[in-house]
Design a protein around this motif. Structure first.
Motif, PDB file in Angstrom:
ATOM      1  N   THR A 372     -21.181  37.826-103.058  1.00 13.37           N
ATOM      2  CA  THR A 372     -21.244  38.970-101.502  1.00 13.37           C
ATOM      3  C   THR A 372     -22.638  39.793-101.614  1.00 13.37           C
ATOM      4  O   THR A 372     -22.750  40.560-100.622  1.00 13.37           O
ATOM      5  CB  THR A 372     -20.156  40.883-101.868  1.00 13.37           C
ATOM      6  N   SER A 373     -23.452  39.293-101.993  1.00 13.44           N
ATOM      7  CA  SER A 373     -25.045  40.109-101.870  1.00 13.44           C
ATOM      8  C   SER A 373     -25.646  39.711-100.576  1.00 13.44           C
ATOM      9  O   SER A 373     -25.070  38.591 -99.905  1.00 13.44           O
ATOM     10  CB  SER A 373     -26.523  39.499-103.434  1.00 13.44           C
ATOM     11  N   SER A 374     -26.931  40.559 -99.990  1.00 11.08           N
ATOM     12  CA  SER A 374     -27.322  39.640 -98.865  1.00 11.08           C
ATOM     13  C   SER A 374     -27.986  38.813 -98.875  1.00 11.08           C
ATOM     14  O   SER A 374     -28.593  38.652 -97.753  1.00 11.08           O
ATOM     15  CB  SER A 374     -28.152  41.194 -98.273  1.00 11.08           C
ATOM     16  N   ASP A 375     -28.395  37.908-100.029  1.00  8.08           N
ATOM     17  CA  ASP A 375     -29.325  36.737-100.324  1.00  8.08           C
ATOM     18  C   ASP A 375     -27.952  35.711 -99.599  1.00  8.08           C
ATOM     19  O   ASP A 375     -28.238  34.767 -99.344  1.00  8.08           O
ATOM     20  CB  ASP A 375     -30.011  36.395-101.128  1.00  8.08           C
ATOM     21  N   THR A 376     -26.795  35.689 -99.715  1.00 10.12           N
ATOM     22  CA  THR A 376     -25.480  34.671 -99.589  1.00 10.12           C
ATOM     23  C   THR A 376     -25.261  34.747 -98.166  1.00 10.12           C
ATOM     24  O   THR A 376     -24.718  36.253 -97.157  1.00 10.12           O
ATOM     25  CB  THR A 376     -24.939  35.224-100.042  1.00 10.12           C
ATOM     26  N   LEU A 377     -25.117  33.627 -97.646  1.00  8.69           N
ATOM     27  CA  LEU A 377     -25.137  33.612 -96.349  1.00  8.69           C
ATOM     28  C   LEU A 377     -23.761  33.388 -95.721  1.00  8.69           C
ATOM     29  O   LEU A 377     -22.355  33.251 -96.459  1.00  8.69           O
ATOM     30  CB  LEU A 377     -24.935  31.941 -96.065  1.00  8.69           C
ATOM     31  N   GLY A 378     -23.256  34.717 -95.097  1.00 10.57           N
ATOM     32  CA  GLY A 378     -22.013  35.111 -94.154  1.00 10.57           C
ATOM     33  C   GLY A 378     -21.027  34.374 -93.491  1.00 10.57           C
ATOM     34  O   GLY A 378     -22.137  33.499 -92.181  1.00 10.57           O
ATOM     35  N   GLU A 379     -20.290  35.157 -92.418  1.00  4.66           N
ATOM     36  CA  GLU A 379     -20.661  34.512 -91.129  1.00  4.66           C
ATOM     37  C   GLU A 379     -20.928  35.189 -90.070  1.00  4.66           C
ATOM     38  O   GLU A 379     -21.093  35.067 -89.297  1.00  4.66           O
ATOM     39  CB  GLU A 379     -18.751  34.779 -90.821  1.00  4.66           C
ATOM     40  N   SER A 380     -20.949  36.414 -90.034  1.00  2.00           N
ATOM     41  CA  SER A 380     -22.678  37.119 -89.237  1.00  2.00           C
ATOM     42  C   SER A 380     -23.595  36.834 -89.645  1.00  2.00           C
ATOM     43  O   SER A 380     -24.144  36.667 -90.521  1.00  2.00           O
ATOM     44  CB  SER A 380     -21.622  38.252 -88.624  1.00  2.00           C
TER      45      SER A 380
END
Length: 382
Positions: A372-380
């Motif tokens: 869930t870190s900011s380095d992992t690509l999310g949906e947005s």
């Protein structure tokens, strides 16, 4: 191990290179019914599964396996890169870890070096000294059980040691020494042994995107035009190849510049992967043929990858699903200025944990803790 025609009852393998020995290309001897017809239907179903697996791996790794649709013709259209690996002593390179999956280095270029005036082509040489720096670097780790894939982008402005040249942006390695120096630089930075290389021509993705009927990409909030960057309106856009290319190339209008650009590139690859897996693409002979014909204009791979190697890898990944593919950036440590250049620093401690997880094929454990870190690509994605 060579590919064989038909289905091997002991191994369960199905060759895409030779006709089924029971008859025509799909093993048909006529309309047929009963047990024989059921066997033929199973063979056709499994062949479609191979196609789907191959196309998926192509989207993840720069096109290397989608070419196994029906014949060697498609595989042979993918250029092989000679001398793609460092010639330094094996003892000076990271030690390969047994049974730890495979790691590809993916290098993205805006256009091939000697065809700048014509827009670039993967048929041009993969490297010409001093002609260009790599636009994108990604490590793609395929787990040993073939159930998951991790794709990690390394920002092109990352400040590192380039062997024989001192400190520089990581993308300079490709310009100065081609694929071999790029591989050596990445291996030194990460401590990960690179098994294979793929060089991607982003320009070629226009035709690839059009071949699958375009992709849907959502812009979460409007991004105003800035300098030569266009405005991107909030909402879902159905992008053809030309617009998708603008999307992945953009960085000047994005808040975090190159870091946001790498996320856009990953978001595009994810959208293209999902569109390709859609039944509308796999079920359309014209779309699938157009997709595969575009492969040779998009990617080149190292000459250690034979046609059979590619088929075997694709077949081993037939159980992979879209949710088994995770995208992320190398952990960000901040921006800086070096020798008058704007650069990106890695977070050494956080990056070390990621490199160790890739090296030892423990990405599932790593993502459970850091997914869930900011380095992992999310949906947005901006």
């Amino acid at each position: 191990m060579g590919a064989r025609g038909g289905e091997d009852e002991a191994s369960g393998r199905l060759s895409l290179f030779e006709d089924d020995p029971t008859g025509g290309p799909d093993g048909d001897e006529g309309e047929g019914a009963g047990a024989g017809g059921e066997v033929r239907r199973r063979r056709r179903a499994r062949r479609l599964l191979v196609w789907a697996s191959a196309v998926l791996l192509f989207l993840l790794g720069g096109g290397v396996t989608a070419v196994y649709w029906t014949a060697n013709h498609f595989a042979d259209s993918v250029e092989r890169i000679p001398n793609a690996f460092p010639t330094v002593a094996d003892s000076a390179q990271p030690k390969a870890v047994a049974n730890a999956g495979q790691t590809f280095l993916l290098i993205g270029l805006d256009a091939r070096s000697d065809t700048a005036t014509t827009g670039g082509s993967a048929k041009a040489p993969a490297w010409k000294e001093g002609a260009q720096r790599s636009d994108t670097m990604m490590l793609m780790h395929i787990a040993a059980d073939r159930k998951s894939v991790a794709v990690v982008s390394i920002a092109r402005d990352t400040w590192v040691d380039v062997p024989g040249h001192g400190k520089a942006k990581i993308n300079a390695a490709y310009s100065w020494g081609g694929p071999a120096l790029a591989v050596q630089t990445v291996q030194n930075v990460t401590g990960i042994r690179v098994d294979h290389l793929a060089v991607i021509d982003w320009n070629g993705f226009r035709a690839l995107t059009d071949a699958v009927g375009g992709v849907d990409i959502t812009i979460p909030q409007t991004i105003e035009a800035k300098d030569d960057a266009r405005q991107w309106d909030k909402g879902t856009h159905h992008m053809d190849g030309a617009e998708a290319l603008l999307y992945v190339r953009e960085r000047h209008g994005l808040p975090n510049g190159d870091l946001d650009r790498t996320k856009r590139q990953q978001n595009f690859l994810r959208a293209l992967m999902n569109q390709t897996m859609d039944s509308g693409t796999l079920g359309s002979p014209s779309r699938l043929t157009g997709l595969l014909r575009s492969v040779g204009d998009v990617v080149s791979v190292d000459d250690r990858l034979s046609n059979t190697d590619l088929y075997d890898l694709a077949w081993s990944m037939r159980g992979l699903r879209a949710d088994g593919v995770r995208f992320m950036n190398a952990p960000f440590g901040g921006f800086g200025d070096e020798q008058g250049q704007s650069v990106v620093y890695l977070d050494g401690r956080a990056a070390g944990l990621l490199w160790e997880a890739i090296r030892n094929d423990r990405m599932d454990e790593y993502l459970a803790q850091h997914g869930t870190s900011s380095d992992t690509l999310g949906e947005s994605v901006r």
